[in-house]
Enzyme design. Structure first.
Site, short mmCIF file in Angstrom:
data_model
loop_
_atom_site.label_atom_id
_atom_site.label_comp_id
_atom_site.label_asym_id
_atom_site.label_seq_id
_atom_site.Cartn_x
_atom_site.Cartn_y
_atom_site.Cartn_z
N HIS A 68 24.80 -29.31 -85.73
CA HIS A 68 24.96 -30.65 -86.52
C HIS A 68 24.52 -32.39 -85.74
O HIS A 68 25.28 -33.36 -86.54
CB HIS A 68 25.63 -30.25 -87.65
CG HIS A 68 26.26 -29.45 -87.91
ND1 HIS A 68 25.15 -29.56 -89.96
CD2 HIS A 68 26.51 -28.35 -87.89
CE1 HIS A 68 25.43 -28.44 -90.15
NE2 HIS A 68 26.60 -27.80 -88.91
N ASN A 140 27.78 -27.33 -96.60
CA ASN A 140 26.20 -27.05 -96.41
C ASN A 140 25.19 -27.12 -97.51
O ASN A 140 25.92 -26.73 -98.78
CB ASN A 140 25.31 -25.61 -95.11
CG ASN A 140 25.75 -25.80 -93.68
OD1 ASN A 140 25.93 -26.57 -93.31
ND2 ASN A 140 25.89 -24.81 -93.86
N HIS A 331 36.51 -31.80 -90.56
CA HIS A 331 37.98 -30.82 -90.27
C HIS A 331 38.02 -30.21 -91.32
O HIS A 331 38.45 -31.06 -92.13
CB HIS A 331 38.95 -30.91 -89.47
CG HIS A 331 39.39 -30.17 -88.73
ND1 HIS A 331 39.67 -28.83 -88.62
CD2 HIS A 331 41.04 -30.12 -88.87
CE1 HIS A 331 40.31 -28.43 -88.53
NE2 HIS A 331 41.53 -28.69 -88.73
FE1 HDD Z 1 30.67 -26.20 -88.68
C1 HDD Z 1 30.17 -29.24 -87.59
C2 HDD Z 1 29.48 -26.65 -92.51
C3 HDD Z 1 30.70 -22.70 -90.15
C4 HDD Z 1 32.14 -25.39 -85.66
N1 HDD Z 1 29.99 -27.77 -89.66
C5 HDD Z 1 29.80 -28.74 -89.27
C6 HDD Z 1 29.34 -29.60 -89.75
C7 HDD Z 1 29.36 -29.22 -90.88
C8 HDD Z 1 28.95 -28.17 -90.99
C9 HDD Z 1 27.93 -30.21 -91.68
C10 HDD Z 1 28.58 -31.23 -89.39
C11 HDD Z 1 29.55 -32.39 -89.17
C12 HDD Z 1 29.37 -33.99 -89.45
O1 HDD Z 1 28.52 -34.22 -90.07
O2 HDD Z 1 29.87 -34.17 -88.72
N2 HDD Z 1 30.25 -25.07 -90.19
C13 HDD Z 1 29.18 -25.92 -91.33
C14 HDD Z 1 29.41 -24.88 -92.96
C15 HDD Z 1 29.65 -23.48 -91.86
C16 HDD Z 1 30.02 -23.68 -90.76
C17 HDD Z 1 29.30 -24.54 -93.95
C18 HDD Z 1 30.09 -21.88 -92.47
C19 HDD Z 1 30.05 -21.58 -94.52
N3 HDD Z 1 31.12 -23.90 -88.10
C20 HDD Z 1 31.08 -22.84 -88.18
C21 HDD Z 1 31.70 -22.46 -86.87
C22 HDD Z 1 31.97 -22.99 -86.61
C23 HDD Z 1 31.66 -24.10 -86.80
C24 HDD Z 1 31.61 -20.47 -88.11
C25 HDD Z 1 32.98 -22.53 -85.57
C26 HDD Z 1 33.52 -21.94 -85.34
N4 HDD Z 1 30.81 -27.12 -87.56
C27 HDD Z 1 31.86 -26.52 -85.63
C28 HDD Z 1 32.02 -27.79 -84.65
C29 HDD Z 1 30.74 -28.89 -85.08
C30 HDD Z 1 30.74 -28.16 -86.59
C31 HDD Z 1 31.90 -27.09 -83.35
C32 HDD Z 1 30.55 -29.24 -84.71
C33 HDD Z 1 30.40 -30.82 -85.03
C34 HDD Z 1 31.68 -31.07 -85.00
O3 HDD Z 1 31.73 -30.00 -85.81
O4 HDD Z 1 32.25 -32.25 -85.81
O5 HDD Z 1 33.42 -28.06 -84.52
#
Ligand code: HDD
Length: 708
Positions: A68, A140, A331
């Site tokens: 993202h 999402n 978060h």
């Molecule tokens: Fe995630 C970012 C949505 C599964 C780990 N995620 C992130 C963002 C969105 C989502 C919208 C961007 C937030 C922003 O604008 O800063 N993610 C989802 C959805 C998931 C999902 C809807 C499943 C239903 N994500 C998911 C899993 C993991 C992550 C299973 C890790 C085990 N996601 C992350 C992250 C991020 C992230 C690495 C990257 C940047 C951040 O968090 O702030 O922690």
């Protein structure tokens, strides 16, 4: 101005009418020449002004989000409706309560500088600054996910990101590693249907749905808990572009979505969504033929309707991209009383990942003090110190329990908005295993396929042909066909034809490589989709409500000197009255001289504009104007492309001649096509009315070859 915006004022800086200073507040008399030993001599180490400026510049970048990375955000307000008070004790959901929000949309796979129009999932993350603390709904624009357990997330992302040896391709899933992973991860097939559909190429971020994906819990004042799925429904309806258009937009304006959101808010056309929930009583947890804890499944809206809870309006652009959009930290664990988690293993893993990633990205444990992340509810605890600490905590104690500070800060009971986790009974063996209730990977993929119109099905087939066509290793394509056969024979057949491959003969193939070393593979093997899964209207964009209006739609008017002023005025007035945005495009910039009346300001030239940036095209009359446009290959391409992309087209008087020239198979056929409206008369013509009616339909798919 809402509470959060007021609070952000503390940190806003405005240089208007101010002197240039160093970071220490020292006024600088020369910021353009370094301090040297003689005007042609070496620069002196002493030059603290040069050193400060360069050092800060050298340290400007922070790591982009691991997923993202590319995003855009806006401020707004959430207002709870007067209904459904019984569902949650959360203060921000109580009738009439208005809560400031900051919402960030994103693509998933691409880097920060990649295109907005990649075929991808869109992130839809909302930060509510509630009176009880920050609540983040990190969702999402698709209601399901690729995998069922967070432990697979790094594998999924490594597969979709550019390949590690050459870092190709950028912001695209059309490559070998992604499809290699998918071909042996059958649980992803439902999500694959969504990502291959037009949902993955939205017309505007303002025109897409949002979903919390996981099942959450809402808990009311009496302590009664219910399962819920969160939905955001856009007031402008759901609309998409076509894939060819998306690829062209990526070249013409890679910031297309970002610009669209920014411009709409600047124009006062605020983006709006209704927040709703599907509610499942605890006792009904097991009444579905899928597991509520499985994030690859949705609850069909025919089974459980969406109950509206309130409305979000995004009404203010950020002042500074980095300070706000880049530094905002979402978060799932930012929670308020009245909302709680479930044991969805994807959700549970996310609860670890988000704080962890902020520590890396924002550089330390005080990221909650960055202005955009600050809660409007007061923050008091015994956490101290760390990099870049802003808070100046007073007093002698930083521990609890204490007597010196009279026991402060106090713990709060539930009656004082204190958070208590929902007391779910949990009892089980410690085991690394997937529940058998998760082993159905194809029925909802088929439900999605069945629910699509023929046009939507055609787009899915074409998307799969494109994506798998870009895959170099043929065995990956073949494995994907085996996966598709499990979903639907027709779908698999059509994709196979496009790839020039034979359809695999048997449905009974072991495909799941995600089986633990010591497990019985049969226990992990999903059966193919049943024949009787039916369909769900809510899954089809075409049957989505909210298609009626043309508000904020972009209309290109192609004209040159001599354009018939009466034609142009009648059309512009009618479109503007409906809320559409009309742009005058001519062979050059400057002022346009119509056949009568005053000169008009040209908004864009044929060099700067392209049909893919517009929703509809109008070519007014006027012989000189039409003749001039006929000399411009860019004008002909403009109309031809709009036709290919099934957009509404209008022409009047001599403007019709331009349309005829663009026809690839007969001018008459083009003029008779759906969504092409013309008129030979001026004044009193019903052309604007017809054009608006056509625009309300968005696209005319009869112009496209159907594959289904
Ligand atoms: Fe995630 C970012 C949505 C599964 C780990 N995620 C992130 C963002 C969105 C989502 C919208 C961007 C937030 C922003 O604008 O800063 N993610 C989802 C959805 C998931 C999902 C809807 C499943 C239903 N994500 C998911 C899993 C993991 C992550 C299973 C890790 C085990 N996601 C992350 C992250 C991020 C992230 C690495 C990257 C940047 C951040 O968090 O702030 O922690």
């Amino acid at each position: 101005m809402n509470e959060k915006l007021k609070e952000l004022d503390r940190n806003r800086e405005d240089s208007t009418d101010q002197f240039l200073t160093t970071n220490q507040g020292l006024r600088v008399s020369d910021d353009q020449n370094s301090l040297k030993a003689g005007s042609r001599g070496p620069t002196l180490l002493e030059d603290f002004i040069l050193r400060e400026k360069i050092t800060h510049f050298d340290h400007e970048r922070i790591p982009e989000r691991v997923v993202h990375a590319r995003g855009v955000a806006a401020h707004g307000i959430f207002e709870a409706y007067d209904s459904n008070t019984d569902l949650s004790r959360a203060h921000f959901l109580q009738p009439g309560v208005k809560t400031p929000v900051f919402t960030r949309f994103s693509t998933v796979a691409g880097s920060r500088g990649s295109t907005d129009l990649a075929r991808d999932v869109r992130g839809f993350a909302v930060k509510f600054y509630t009176e009880e603390g920050v609540f983040d709904l990190v969702g999402n624009n698709m209601p399901v996910f690729f995998i069922q357990d967070a432990i697979k997330f790094p594998d999924l992302i490594h597969a979709v990101k550019p390949e590690p040896n050459n870092e190709i391709p950028q912001a695209a899933s059309a490559h070998d590693t992604f499809w290699d992973f998918i071909s042996v991860t059958p649980e992803s097939m439902h999500m694959i249907m969504w990502v291959m559909s037009d949902r993955a190429i939205p017309r505007s971020l303002r025109m897409m749905e949002g979903f919390g994906v996981h099942t959450f819990r809402l808990i009311n004042k009496e302590g009664k808990a219910r399962f819920v799925k969160f939905h955001w429904k856009p007031m402008l309806g759901v609309h998409s572009v076509v894939w060819d258009e998306a690829q062209l937009i990526s070249g013409r304006d890679p910031d297309f979505h970002r610009r669209d959101l920014w411009d709409a808010i600047e124009n006062g056309d605020f983006a709006e969504w209704e927040l709703g929930v599907q509610v499942v009583e605890e006792e009904d947890e097991h009444k579905f033929d899928f597991d509520l804890l499985d994030s690859t499944k949705l609850i069909p809206e025919e089974l459980v309707p969406v109950v509206p809870l309130g409305k979000m309006t995004l009404n203010r652009n950020p002042d500074n991209y980095f300070a706000e959009t880049e530094q905002v930290a979402f978060h799932l664990g930012h929670l308020v009383p009245g909302i709680d988690f479930t044991n969805d293993p994807l959700l549970q893993g996310r609860l670890f990942s988000y704080t962890d990633t902020q520590l890396k990205r924002l550089g330390g444990p005080n990221f909650h003090e960055i202005p955009i992340n600050r809660s409007v509810a007061p923050v008091h605890n015994n956490q101290r110190d760390g990099h870049m600490r802003q808070e100046i905590n007073k007093g002698q104690t930083s521990y609890s329990p204490n007597k010196i500070a009279g026991g402060c800060p106090f713990q709060a009971g539930q009656d004082m908005s204190g958070f208590t986790s929902y007391a779910e009974r949990v009892d089980g063996q410690k085991i690394r295993e997937r529940s058998e209730s998760f082993v159905d990977h194809y029925n909802q993929a088929k439900l999605f396929w069945n629910s699509q119109s023929d046009t939507e099905k055609t787009h899915i087939v074409k998307a799969l042909r494109f994506e798998l066509g870009k895959v170099k290793m043929e065995d990956i394509r073949k494995r994907m066909l085996v996966q598709l056969v499990q979903v639907d024979q027709t779908l698999a057949n059509l994709v196979a034809q496009g790839l020039g491959l034979d359809l695999p003969s048997s449905k009974d193939v072991q495909l799941n490589l995600g089986v633990p070393a010591d497990a019985d593979p049969a226990k992990y093997q999903s059966k193919p989709a049943r024949d009787d899964v039916g369909s769900s209207q809510a899954l089809s964009i075409e049957s989505h409500p909210g298609k009626q209006g043309i508000k904020t739609r972009q209309v290109a008017v192609l004209a040159a000197d001599g354009v018939k002023a009466a034609d142009l005025k009648a059309m512009k007035d009618a479109l503007t009255a409906e809320g559409a945005m009309v742009k005058l495009i001519a062979p050059r910039l400057g002022m346009l001289k119509p056949d009568s009346g005053e000169a008009m300001k040209i908004d864009g030239s044929l060099q700067t504009e392209a049909s893919v940036l517009y929703d509809a095209v109008y070519v007014p009359g006027g012989k000189a104007s039409a003749d001039a446009l006929l000399q411009e290959s860019d004008a002909i391409r403009f109309v031809r492309e709009a036709f290919q992309h099934c957009k509404p087209i209008a022409a009047s008087g001599e403007g019709v001649e331009l349309l005829k020239t663009t026809a690839s198979s007969g001018a008459e056929k083009l003029l008779e096509s759906d969504g092409v409206v013309t008129s030979t008369e001026t004044g009193g013509s019903d052309l604007p009315e017809k054009f608006i009616k056509a625009m309300k339909q968005h696209r005319f798919w009869s112009r496209e070859k159907s594959l289904v």
